[in-house]
Structures are given as C-alpha cells and as structure tokens.
Design a protein around this motif. Structure first.
Motif, short mmCIF file in Angstrom:
data_model
loop_
_atom_site.label_atom_id
_atom_site.label_comp_id
_atom_site.label_asym_id
_atom_site.label_seq_id
_atom_site.Cartn_x
_atom_site.Cartn_y
_atom_site.Cartn_z
N ALA A 114 0.86 -1.18 0.00
CA ALA A 114 0.00 0.00 0.00
C ALA A 114 0.90 1.24 0.00
N PRO A 115 0.34 2.42 -0.28
CA PRO A 115 1.16 3.63 -0.29
C PRO A 115 1.72 4.01 1.08
N ASP A 116 1.05 3.59 2.15
CA ASP A 116 1.52 3.91 3.49
C ASP A 116 1.03 2.84 4.46
N VAL A 117 1.53 2.90 5.67
CA VAL A 117 1.22 1.86 6.66
C VAL A 117 -0.27 1.85 6.99
N LYS A 118 -0.87 3.01 7.17
CA LYS A 118 -2.28 3.06 7.55
C LYS A 118 -3.16 2.36 6.53
N GLN A 119 -2.93 2.64 5.24
CA GLN A 119 -3.73 1.98 4.21
C GLN A 119 -3.42 0.49 4.14
N GLY A 120 -2.17 0.13 4.35
CA GLY A 120 -1.80 -1.28 4.36
C GLY A 120 -2.49 -2.03 5.49
N GLN A 121 -2.51 -1.44 6.66
CA GLN A 121 -3.18 -2.07 7.80
C GLN A 121 -4.67 -2.27 7.51
N ALA A 122 -5.31 -1.24 6.95
CA ALA A 122 -6.74 -1.33 6.65
C ALA A 122 -7.02 -2.42 5.62
N LEU A 123 -6.18 -2.50 4.59
CA LEU A 123 -6.34 -3.53 3.57
C LEU A 123 -6.22 -4.93 4.17
N ILE A 124 -5.19 -5.12 4.98
CA ILE A 124 -4.95 -6.44 5.59
C ILE A 124 -6.10 -6.83 6.50
N LYS A 125 -6.56 -5.88 7.31
CA LYS A 125 -7.68 -6.17 8.22
C LYS A 125 -8.93 -6.59 7.44
N GLU A 126 -9.23 -5.86 6.36
CA GLU A 126 -10.43 -6.18 5.58
C GLU A 126 -10.27 -7.53 4.89
N TYR A 127 -9.09 -7.78 4.34
CA TYR A 127 -8.86 -9.08 3.69
C TYR A 127 -9.01 -10.22 4.68
N GLU A 128 -8.38 -10.09 5.85
CA GLU A 128 -8.40 -11.19 6.80
C GLU A 128 -9.78 -11.40 7.41
N ALA A 129 -10.56 -10.33 7.51
CA ALA A 129 -11.90 -10.44 8.10
C ALA A 129 -12.95 -10.94 7.11
N LYS A 130 -12.86 -10.47 5.86
CA LYS A 130 -13.95 -10.73 4.91
C LYS A 130 -13.62 -11.74 3.82
N TYR A 131 -12.39 -11.79 3.37
CA TYR A 131 -12.09 -12.56 2.16
C TYR A 131 -11.23 -13.80 2.40
N LYS A 132 -10.31 -13.72 3.33
CA LYS A 132 -9.50 -14.89 3.64
C LYS A 132 -10.35 -16.05 4.14
N PRO A 133 -11.36 -15.80 5.00
CA PRO A 133 -12.22 -16.90 5.45
C PRO A 133 -12.99 -17.58 4.31
N LYS A 134 -13.13 -16.89 3.19
CA LYS A 134 -13.81 -17.47 2.03
C LYS A 134 -12.86 -18.29 1.16
N GLY A 135 -11.60 -18.34 1.56
CA GLY A 135 -10.63 -19.12 0.79
C GLY A 135 -9.92 -18.33 -0.29
N LEU A 136 -10.14 -17.02 -0.33
CA LEU A 136 -9.46 -16.20 -1.33
C LEU A 136 -8.03 -15.91 -0.91
N VAL A 137 -7.13 -15.94 -1.86
CA VAL A 137 -5.70 -15.71 -1.62
C VAL A 137 -5.32 -14.32 -2.11
N TRP A 138 -4.67 -13.57 -1.24
CA TRP A 138 -4.06 -12.29 -1.64
C TRP A 138 -2.59 -12.34 -1.25
N ARG A 139 -1.75 -12.12 -2.23
CA ARG A 139 -0.32 -12.05 -2.00
C ARG A 139 0.22 -10.75 -2.62
N VAL A 140 1.34 -10.29 -2.10
CA VAL A 140 1.98 -9.07 -2.60
C VAL A 140 3.23 -9.49 -3.38
N ALA A 141 3.32 -9.04 -4.61
CA ALA A 141 4.40 -9.47 -5.51
C ALA A 141 5.70 -8.74 -5.18
N GLU A 142 6.34 -9.19 -4.12
CA GLU A 142 7.67 -8.68 -3.75
C GLU A 142 8.69 -9.72 -4.21
N ASN A 143 9.21 -9.53 -5.42
CA ASN A 143 10.04 -10.56 -6.03
C ASN A 143 11.34 -10.83 -5.28
#
Length: 368
Positions: A114-143
């Motif tokens: 994310a552009p900053d920590v605050k937005q990153g934290q919000a994204l992670i919280k929403e993913y882990e609360a709403k989408y990860k339990p559904k089996g959706l995978v989100w990864r960050v392409a840090e090669n």
C-alpha cells in the motif's frame, strides 16, 4: 497444479517486461484470459504484446475505462477468471485489490502492499476479516522475497556458517535522470505517495534484509533528504537499524546519484557479518551472487585463515512469486509474499522518511 485463468490489470513497463516473460516460462500453469488498462490504446497494445510473448493463437480480451461495457467492473464479473495480477500505480492499487476480492478473485498485487502503513493495515484487516475466510488468496508481488539467491543466503546464515549475526549493511545507490524509462512513467515523475522512488524501489532492499536476517527489524533511526530536484519528495535515506536479537546495521538508499559513476562504482551490496565469518550478496547480469567467507580453525579451535564459498542463482523472483501464488490458490502455502510481511517494508520506508534522527519502533508501527 491445475491451470489458473488469469487477467492482468495494468499494461506498463513491469507488466510487459517482467510479468509476461515470467508467465511465458510458467507455460500451461497460466491461461491468460484478459487484460485491463485505463485507455483503449494501452490495453489493445498490451494485448498484442501478450499474444506475441506468449505465442498465443487466440485473442486476449481487452478491457478499459473508455467503454462501460468493457471496463474493470465488467472484467471482474466474469466467472471464467480465477485470479488477477494487479500491476497498477501505487495509489490506485488498494481500491482495485478490494474490488477484485469482492468479486471473488484471488489477487497478486505488485509491491508495495500500500502507499503507506495506515492503508496497508486497513487492507490487511479487511482481507483477513472478509475474504481470507472465504478461501481467497491475496499475496503481494515482492520478487526479492522470492529470489532463490536471497533465500540461499538465508540458509547459509541459518546453518551457522558465519556464526551469530552481529551487524549488517545494505547499500543501494542509483542514478536516475529525465531519460530513464522509469522516470518517464507519469505517476513516478510526479508521485502522489510518500518517498517517490524510495518507496517504489526501496521496499525491495528491506524485503531482502527480511529474508536474510534471522531476527526481525525492530528499530530504525534515519535521515531523509532530496539530493536531486527532479525526484521529489525525497530520494535519499541513511538509516541505523537494530534487530530484535540485538544485531544492528546501516541502510543506505538513494536514487539521487549525481552521475552514472556514483552509482556504478558504489559497490551496491548487502553484507551480513557474524562471529565466525561474513557474507556478501550482489546482483549483476541477471544473477544474484552470494560470497561466504568463514573462519577456518584447527583441531584445537584456533583460527588458521578463512575459506570462501560462492553461490550463484539466476534472478527468477517474478516467476517464483507467481508460481508461489498459484500454489497458494491450490492450498499449498510456502509463506512467501504475505501482506503482513510486506507491510514491514513499507513501515521501514515510512519510519525512515519521518524519523529525523529519532528512533522509531518498526514492530509497533507495522502492527495490524
């Protein structure tokens, strides 16, 4: 691993020069169904490049914002697309990530998380609360996290070949002028996010340190400045870092070199020094070289000299991160590129930009 039906969102330099060649290497593991870019021209041009690079005998569907019937929302409604690779400007990505997850797609999004920590934290919280339990995978392409060369260096340290880590250094000096293809990218020329090239490129170095070091980065004290007027808001960071195990190091990051030779002769590298030796990691000619120098001892434990071992790995981080993502969709998680891990990289850059010499607790800053 069953083939995954993928769409690429974004048509810029990295999508073209990095992601497409990596997908080509992965072969039948990926079925590229569609591409999206904001304009019809860029999306159509990228689609033709896809056909050429992947040697397809079929068309790739084109989506863009100039026609509501084939915009991003229309692409995300398709049931025949399993996942998306998001390669868009830094400040655009968070919204697109959430739209894709809400549409039931697995997501691999380019770094930074994310552009900053605050937005990153919000994204992670929403993913882990709403989408990860559904089996959706989100990864960050840090090669850099996926690069075999850095992981090989980590194994050397884990095996105790250099003893207990005592201190470390990271030096990255880059030269950028108005003719750079990266500088000419409009969203990089006038960045609307903290740090400019320091955020966009600096997270790679921090990710490499994360991979190498046995203990988490804990505290950073730094100064940031602008050495080159064309690279606002900042282009240089000099930082002192302490890890949780008490080891410490120096991190020098700059895109503000005044001449080409200041960068080419800088000796860019990562070094980790331990009680029984040290290692150096360098990048050149598409490869990562790890040079390990270890104290040799006689039967009584007395130092007699040093030995040298060289490990060289081809740079294939883009391929490995995509492959890791596909395997995670199938339920095999190797731990690479988790959003929480990559948030530390953004936290480091953010802390260094704002420290002004004061110590910043990275663990606290990156807490979700």
């Amino acid at each position: 691993m069953s083939p995954k039906r993928i769409a690429i969102l974004g048509s810029g330099i990295f999508a073209t020069e990095a992601h497409l060649p990596a997908i080509a290497v992965l072969g039948d593991a990926v079925e590229l169904q569609a591409v999206y870019s904001r304009s019809l021209k860029s999306a159509s041009g990228f689609a033709q490049t896809v056909r050429d690079v992947l040697k397809l005998n079929r068309d790739v569907d084109v989506y863009h914002d100039e026609d509501p019937s084939v915009n991003l929302a229309a692409l995300l409604k398709r049931s025949d697309i399993d996942a998306v690779i998001v390669v868009l400007p830094i400040t655009v990505q968070p919204g697109v990530i959430l739209k894709a997850l809400a549409a039931g797609k697995h997501v691999l999004s380019e770094k930074p998380v994310a552009p900053d920590v605050k937005q990153g934290q919000a994204l992670i919280k929403e993913y882990e609360a709403k989408y990860k339990p559904k089996g959706l995978v989100w990864r960050v392409a840090e090669n850099f996290e996926a690069e075999p060369g850095y992981r090989a260096a980590r194994r050397v340290i884990e095996e105790g070949k250099i003893g207990k880590v005592a201190f470390y250094n990271a030096r990255v000096v880059n030269y950028v002028d108005e003719n750079s293809k990266w500088y000419k990218t409009p969203w990089r020329t006038v960045p609307d996010y903290q740090g400019g090239f320091l955020l966009d490129g600096g997270v790679h170095t921090i990710a490499a340190l994360r991979v190498l070091l046995p203990s988490a980065l804990q505290t950073v004290s730094a100064f940031a400045s602008l050495a080159k007027d064309i690279l606002p808001p900042h282009d240089t960071i000099n930082a002192i870092v302490k890890s949780a195990d008490g080891s410490h190091g120096l991190v020098e990051l700059t895109w503000g070199a005044p001449t080409v030779t200041r960068a080419s002769l800088a000796g860019n590298n990562l070094t980790v020094t331990g009680t029984e030796g040290w290692l150096e990691v360098t990048r050149a000619d598409g490869a990562i070289r790890v040079t390990v120098r270890t104290i040799t001892r006689d039967k009584d434990g007395k130092a007699t000299g040093e030995s040298e071992q060289v490990i060289e790995e081809k740079e294939v981080g883009i391929e490995r991160e995509i492959e890791s993502f596909l395997q995670a969709i199938d339920g095999s998680d190797d731990g690479v590129d988790h959003p929480r891990s990559t948030l530390v990289d953004v936290a480091f850059i953010e802390a260094a930009l704002n420290s002004n010499g004061a110590p910043v607790d990275l663990v606290e800053l990156s807490k979700v």
